[in-house]
Scaffold this motif. Sequence first.
Motif, short mmCIF file in Angstrom:
data_model
loop_
_atom_site.label_atom_id
_atom_site.label_comp_id
_atom_site.label_asym_id
_atom_site.label_seq_id
_atom_site.Cartn_x
_atom_site.Cartn_y
_atom_site.Cartn_z
N GLN A 325 7.84 9.90 -7.28
CA GLN A 325 8.07 9.73 -5.85
C GLN A 325 6.78 9.50 -5.09
OE1 GLN A 325 10.96 9.46 -4.37
NE2 GLN A 325 10.08 9.26 -2.30
N VAL A 328 5.97 5.89 -5.25
CA VAL A 328 6.81 5.10 -4.35
C VAL A 328 6.29 5.19 -2.92
CG1 VAL A 328 9.12 4.93 -3.34
CG2 VAL A 328 8.86 5.33 -5.80
N GLU A 329 5.97 6.40 -2.48
CA GLU A 329 5.47 6.60 -1.12
C GLU A 329 4.10 5.96 -0.93
OE1 GLU A 329 6.97 8.44 1.64
OE2 GLU A 329 8.66 7.90 0.35
N GLU A 331 2.91 3.36 -2.48
CA GLU A 331 3.07 1.91 -2.39
C GLU A 331 3.61 1.49 -1.02
OE1 GLU A 331 3.03 -2.05 -3.40
OE2 GLU A 331 2.16 -0.34 -4.47
N ARG A 332 4.44 2.32 -0.47
CA ARG A 332 5.04 2.04 0.84
C ARG A 332 3.98 1.90 1.93
NH1 ARG A 332 9.09 6.26 3.92
NH2 ARG A 332 9.50 5.03 5.80
N TYR A 333 2.92 2.68 1.82
CA TYR A 333 1.89 2.68 2.86
C TYR A 333 0.61 2.00 2.44
CZ TYR A 333 5.07 6.02 4.98
OH TYR A 333 6.17 6.62 5.51
N SER A 334 0.65 1.25 1.35
CA SER A 334 -0.56 0.56 0.88
C SER A 334 -0.91 -0.58 1.84
CB SER A 334 -0.35 0.02 -0.52
OG SER A 334 0.69 -0.95 -0.53
#
Length: 335
Positions: A325, A328-329, A331-334
């Motif tokens: 997780q 995933v998080e 990558e979301r804010y990269s």
Amino acid sequence: MKHLLKYLVLFCYCYNAPCGSCLSSSSAPPTILRELLQSQMDGTRNDPKPILLPCCFDGLSARLVAKSGFEASFMTGFGVSGVNGFPDTQLLSYDEMRKAATFVSEGLASAARECNTRPIPCIADGDTGYGNALNVKRTLFGYGRAGMAGIMIEDQIAPKRCGHVAGKSIVSFDEAVMRIKAACDARDEYEQMYGKGTGPLVLARTDSLKTHGFEHAIERLLAFREVGCDMTFLEAPQTVEQMKEYCERVSGPKLANMLEYGDTPILPPEELAKIGYTMAAYPLTLLSASIKAMQKSLELIKSGSPTDSMILSFSETKDIVGFTQYGVEEERYST
């Protein structure tokens, strides 16, 4: 709006905002617990077993309980003491227990986020309340702000100890009742501050069976109900007959403590429900199982033997502690 509310629930669990300060009462952990208890009491839960409470003691064990599909959990003082290297003799302070509750709350929240569900409620061991009646009130407020749905308060003399070991002593009848009343008052005051349904439910425990006998213990539990406790717990009944009579004579939700090799008969969950128990806690199963696994693994390491049979794969371990997780998080804010 529905999705926003769900993320507000997770935010409060992860960052310890007081539940009632930004959530509707229907999303508050105590409300979720109260509804679960009521569904078991009125039969709408449609399960032949009582509410099963595998007991957690840190963020990892809380994650494991939640991700295994249980409806609720219990933070065990024995377990929290044990993982910090101490016996359950109240060597840990209020603040150390409150911090443990925070990690448990965060573990439940992270598991809920990964499973796309709301966090399961957790009742936390509040021991004797860590002082007088005012300390009891502070303890309830601290546990509530940490995200706990309920708190257990008992009538032992401090420093208390595990209910299944020798050397217990209890406070007077009147002091015990005032201790529980203080917890109930704090619950109600919490709701006045943060909203209806946000105050941690009060689980009132008596250890007086061993020291003063069954009738005296029942009198204490009845008095605890009169001053407003939400749930009761008769510690260490020694026969099925005592368990049955307790359930017949004391109203409201009741907790069975299924401590393997302890003083209380271990009964199948379905039988506990038929007797009248609302919840069944398994206080040391996870802690004891982990100790046994670590001892075996240490023997293998010491002998130079492979440990493959004792461990998960590295990828499984990473997933269980939250790396999947996290990725995933991240990558979301990269950028």
